[in-house]
Design an enzyme around this catalytic site. Structure first.
Site, PDB file in Angstrom:
ATOM      1  N   GLN A   1      19.149   0.175  -7.396  1.00 20.88           N
ATOM      2  CA  GLN A   1      18.069   1.118  -7.681  1.00 20.88           C
ATOM      3  C   GLN A   1      18.076   2.214  -6.621  1.00 20.88           C
ATOM      4  O   GLN A   1      17.916   1.948  -5.432  1.00 20.88           O
ATOM      5  CB  GLN A   1      16.705   0.425  -7.687  1.00 20.88           C
ATOM      6  CG  GLN A   1      15.583   1.368  -8.103  1.00 20.88           C
ATOM      7  CD  GLN A   1      14.207   0.773  -7.914  1.00 20.88           C
ATOM      8  OE1 GLN A   1      13.705   0.713  -6.796  1.00 20.88           O
ATOM      9  NE2 GLN A   1      13.603   0.312  -9.002  1.00 20.88           N
TER      10      GLN A   1
ATOM     11  N   TYR B   1       7.061   7.858  -7.069  1.00 18.32           N
ATOM     12  CA  TYR B   1       8.097   8.303  -6.140  1.00 18.32           C
ATOM     13  C   TYR B   1       8.607   9.694  -6.566  1.00 18.32           C
ATOM     14  O   TYR B   1       8.120  10.267  -7.538  1.00 18.32           O
ATOM     15  CB  TYR B   1       9.214   7.271  -6.071  1.00 18.32           C
ATOM     16  CG  TYR B   1       8.793   5.983  -5.399  1.00 18.32           C
ATOM     17  CD1 TYR B   1       8.530   5.943  -4.031  1.00 18.32           C
ATOM     18  CD2 TYR B   1       8.638   4.800  -6.123  1.00 18.32           C
ATOM     19  CE1 TYR B   1       8.136   4.767  -3.408  1.00 18.32           C
ATOM     20  CE2 TYR B   1       8.240   3.616  -5.512  1.00 18.32           C
ATOM     21  CZ  TYR B   1       7.990   3.611  -4.144  1.00 18.32           C
ATOM     22  OH  TYR B   1       7.586   2.456  -3.525  1.00 18.32           O
TER      23      TYR B   1
END
Length: 427
Positions: free
Chosen positions: A104, A175
């Protein structure tokens, strides 16, 4: 019902990769790397256990693509080629047990406590202050955006070289990629702001940079919100996020994993109970908040815990509220994250066509053999949704911190002849 009769244990294809079953380990920040982002024995051991439990697909905790994008201490990085040998230690161990693992990739943007991680330059699409942490970012220039796009591509190249089976773009939970999507955090007037198509431009450029480095046959998936859950603010609702997902699908994404919320949203992405969680937070990451926020959290923690318990009660498959909208508009697999604990609930979600696969995080922290125990219908340590693990993230290694469940996990590993993990100290 045997596994081969259960849709949960039937194969699924993500891009060019075929996986033997549909229960995956979602990303959880491990807090096991060195201070400068290198892989440790403890980090390798963490993934070794998950692979030993026959987990079909493991998605790593967020890996920073540049030092600027680091979100917490002891986070692993893919920001330089010198990280490749350590990352390869992880993939070699997972592959030795027959598993698959995706990296990720992430840049945290404004969602950082600067004193906690030693950040000196906090950036975001716009200079919108984070109301939870009080962090004040500065707006990125277009030249800086191009640099971050290249950072994602280079990080993906390193992860492929290290043997990962695919990568995930982290565009959920507030994010940086998520910040570009959301009008509340993206107030730009240039080609990266405004209408939805412009707000997806950054994500599409990141995807193109990744594809240029890893080629067309390497699986690339994306994690997105099903709802921003930013009430009274200009957050995205499901219909807009589905349209964004369609743009990313057309650009070449192979699957989408659905989560919910930003840091400012509170706790919709985990749910459960929060006394243990908040106690750990005020002693860990929140101890680095600005003075008034830090002491306010300490003073009002019991009230915040009571409110959180009421607002975000635990329930299985809570993001199934959103996944049907994605399923109806996408042709790529839709993975649902959110509170899954039982085989019956997971199988029901798949059989009703609400998603194509499910993922879980906290149950794998309580029991790294969660997949095998679910498949074999045998008893293992069971997550009780106390969220102490969430409270410790970034300050202590990711693990189960519930006293009873942690003891049960240790006893299970001892019976299996697996040595206790040696965890690094976290300053």
């Amino acid at each position: 019902m045997t596994p081969d009769q259960d849709l949960l244990f039937s194969p699924i294809r993500i891009g060019t990769l075929e996986l033997p079953a549909r229960l995956f380990k979602t990303a959880t920040a491990e807090t096991r790397a060195t201070a400068d982002g290198f892989v440790t024995d403890a980090l390798v051991a963490f993934y070794r256990l998950l692979a030993m439990g026959d987990t079909p697909l493991i998605i790593t905790g967020n890996i920073y693509v540049s030092r600027q994008g680091k979100s917490a201490p002891r986070q692993v990085g893919a920001d330089h080629d010198d990280k490749i040998p350590g990352l390869k230690r992880i993939t070699d161990k997972v592959h030795a047990h027959g598993g698959h693992i995706f990296a990720q990739l992430n840049h945290c943007g404004r969602q950082v406590i600067p004193d906690f991680v030693g950040a000196t330059d906090v950036v975001s699409p716009s200079d919108r202050k984070d109301l939870l942490t009080g962090t004040q970012p500065r707006a990125l220039t277009e030249a800086e955006i191009a640099t971050i796009v290249a950072d994602f591509g280079a990080a993906a190249r390193r992860c492929k070289a290290a043997g990962f089976d695919g990568v995930q773009m982290h565009s959920a939970n507030g994010y940086l990629l998520s910040q570009f999507l959301t009008p509340y955090t993206n107030r730009r007037g240039d080609r990266y702001g405004g209408e939805l198509e412009a707000r997806t431009r950054f994500g599409c450029e990141v995807l193109a940079a990744i594809r240029a480095e890893v080629g067309p046959d390497f699986p690339v998936i994306i994690k997105m919100n099903g709802h921003d859950d930013l009430w009274l603010r200009r957050g995205l609702k499901t219909h807009a996020l589905v349209e964004a997902a369609r743009i990313f699908e057309a650009a070449g994404v192979d699957a989408v994993e659905i989560s919910v919320g930003h840091y400012e949203s509170g706790f919709p992405m985990v749910r459960g109970t929060f006394e243990h969680c908040l106690r750990a937070m005020v002693q860990g990451s929140m101890a680095h908040l600005p003075f008034f926020r830090r002491h306010g959290m300490r003073l009002f923690r019991p009230f915040v815990a009571l409110m959180s318990n009421w607002l975000w009660k635990g329930r299985e498959g809570f993001n199934l509220d959103y996944t049907p909208s994605f399923k109806s508009r996408l042709s790529i697999p839709v993975i649902c994250l959110g509170g899954f604990r039982t085989r019956a609930a997971m199988t029901d979600a798949l059989e009703r066509g609400l998603c194509d696969a499910v993922s879980a995080g906290r149950p794998f922290l309580a029991d790294p053999f969660f997949f095998a125990h679910t498949r074999d219908q045998t008893r293992g340590p069971r997550c009780v949704d106390c969220n102490a693990c969430v409270g410790h993230l970034g300050a202590q290694p990711a693990d189960c911190y519930h006293p009873y469940v942690k003891t049960e996990k240790a006893a299970m590993l001892e019976r299996m002849g697996i040595e206790a993990e040696v965890l690094p100290p976290v300053s």
